[in-house]
Design an enzyme around this catalytic site. Sequence first.
Site, PDB file in Angstrom:
ATOM      1  N   THR A   1     -34.070  23.398 -19.709  1.00 15.18           N
ATOM      2  CA  THR A   1     -33.558  22.472 -20.654  1.00 15.18           C
ATOM      3  C   THR A   1     -32.821  21.128 -20.754  1.00 15.18           C
ATOM      4  O   THR A   1     -32.227  21.422 -19.701  1.00 15.18           O
ATOM      5  CB  THR A   1     -32.945  23.124 -22.229  1.00 15.18           C
ATOM      6  OG1 THR A   1     -32.983  22.724 -23.272  1.00 15.18           O
ATOM      7  CG2 THR A   1     -31.745  24.003 -21.806  1.00 15.18           C
TER       8      THR A   1
ATOM      9  N   TYR B   1     -26.606  28.430 -25.876  1.00 15.75           N
ATOM     10  CA  TYR B   1     -27.830  27.683 -25.021  1.00 15.75           C
ATOM     11  C   TYR B   1     -27.730  27.315 -23.374  1.00 15.75           C
ATOM     12  O   TYR B   1     -28.703  27.840 -22.118  1.00 15.75           O
ATOM     13  CB  TYR B   1     -28.198  28.081 -26.123  1.00 15.75           C
ATOM     14  CG  TYR B   1     -29.892  26.871 -25.939  1.00 15.75           C
ATOM     15  CD1 TYR B   1     -31.234  27.673 -25.426  1.00 15.75           C
ATOM     16  CD2 TYR B   1     -30.262  25.593 -25.720  1.00 15.75           C
ATOM     17  CE1 TYR B   1     -32.038  27.413 -24.830  1.00 15.75           C
ATOM     18  CE2 TYR B   1     -31.789  24.710 -25.671  1.00 15.75           C
ATOM     19  CZ  TYR B   1     -32.191  25.863 -24.951  1.00 15.75           C
ATOM     20  OH  TYR B   1     -33.807  25.334 -24.786  1.00 15.75           O
TER      21      TYR B   1
END
Length: 330
Positions: A117, A142
């Site tokens: 990501t 995250y």
Amino acid sequence: MTVLVTGGAGYIGSHMVWALLDAGEDVVVVDRLSSGFAWAVAPEAKFIEADIADCDAVAGIIRTHDVESIIHFAGSISVPESLADPMAYYQNNTVNSFGLIKTAIETGVKKFVFSSTAAVYGTPDNDDPVTESASLRPQSPYGTSKLMTEMMLADAAAAHDFSYAALRYFNVSGADPMGRTGQSTVGAINLIKVATETALGKRDAIEIFGTDYPTRDGTCIRDFIHVTDLVAAHMDALRYLRDGGESLVANCGYGRGYTIREVLDAVRRVSGRDFEVRPAARRPGDIVTSIADPARARDVLKWQPKHDDLDEIVGSVLAWEEHLRRRNHM
């Protein structure tokens, strides 16, 4: 030989399965169905409901199906949720990925494509597109949990006969142009998904989290990539590794950003419908501007995106929402 797709019943994973089958690959899917759907898995793929945390089960699947490579999508993806429950994110995104990588090496799988990501970068130092050499300063569990998996992959590749591609996604949206799959998760937080649901009356309104950022209209800027182009980058990465390419990290985005308000305007324009937008407070962990420099993917992986058009992305999501409406009324 077979490609194992973890999380293949989910949004991006289900698109990946179709792309692999379209290319003539044999595919086995492992998914615990925490957010995916068994019906989203292409019928030609072998689907096994299992958790990648069960290393013995995964090892058995790899051996039984002669798995040659793994494309790893199974993971949790919400920044706000990761801030509220960080240990769940380190468990699912880091610890479970550790077990999968270890199992892959122990069972002789040598090629591994990882769903990473752009959250590993945090907020960049300037508004220029981000290169893979930029500072890594994730602002949420995250992002950190994904970065830790990248670090494990790098160390594993240095020590073993094992190569990987970690693809750093920017903002993924859209649906399969052939209408075979799309984002189906109830309560999904993807901006274009939420906006199209609002335009179609499935939600009362959409919130903008922060309207006073230092951008051209006060809202965050994002680089939106069509999911079909994203899975094409995975196909290119798999081909690159099979051809003997060295392990690499590559951005997946178009190199152009839109503000949140600009995206909402696109949804109004394409849908022909207006809807309520409510300003809300900034959310912790949100990045102000996130735009990819995709040169490495284009130059090294020979990635050639074909759906770089915001209106096309929005249109495909609207079409999928209509499909879901019809499906739910069958």
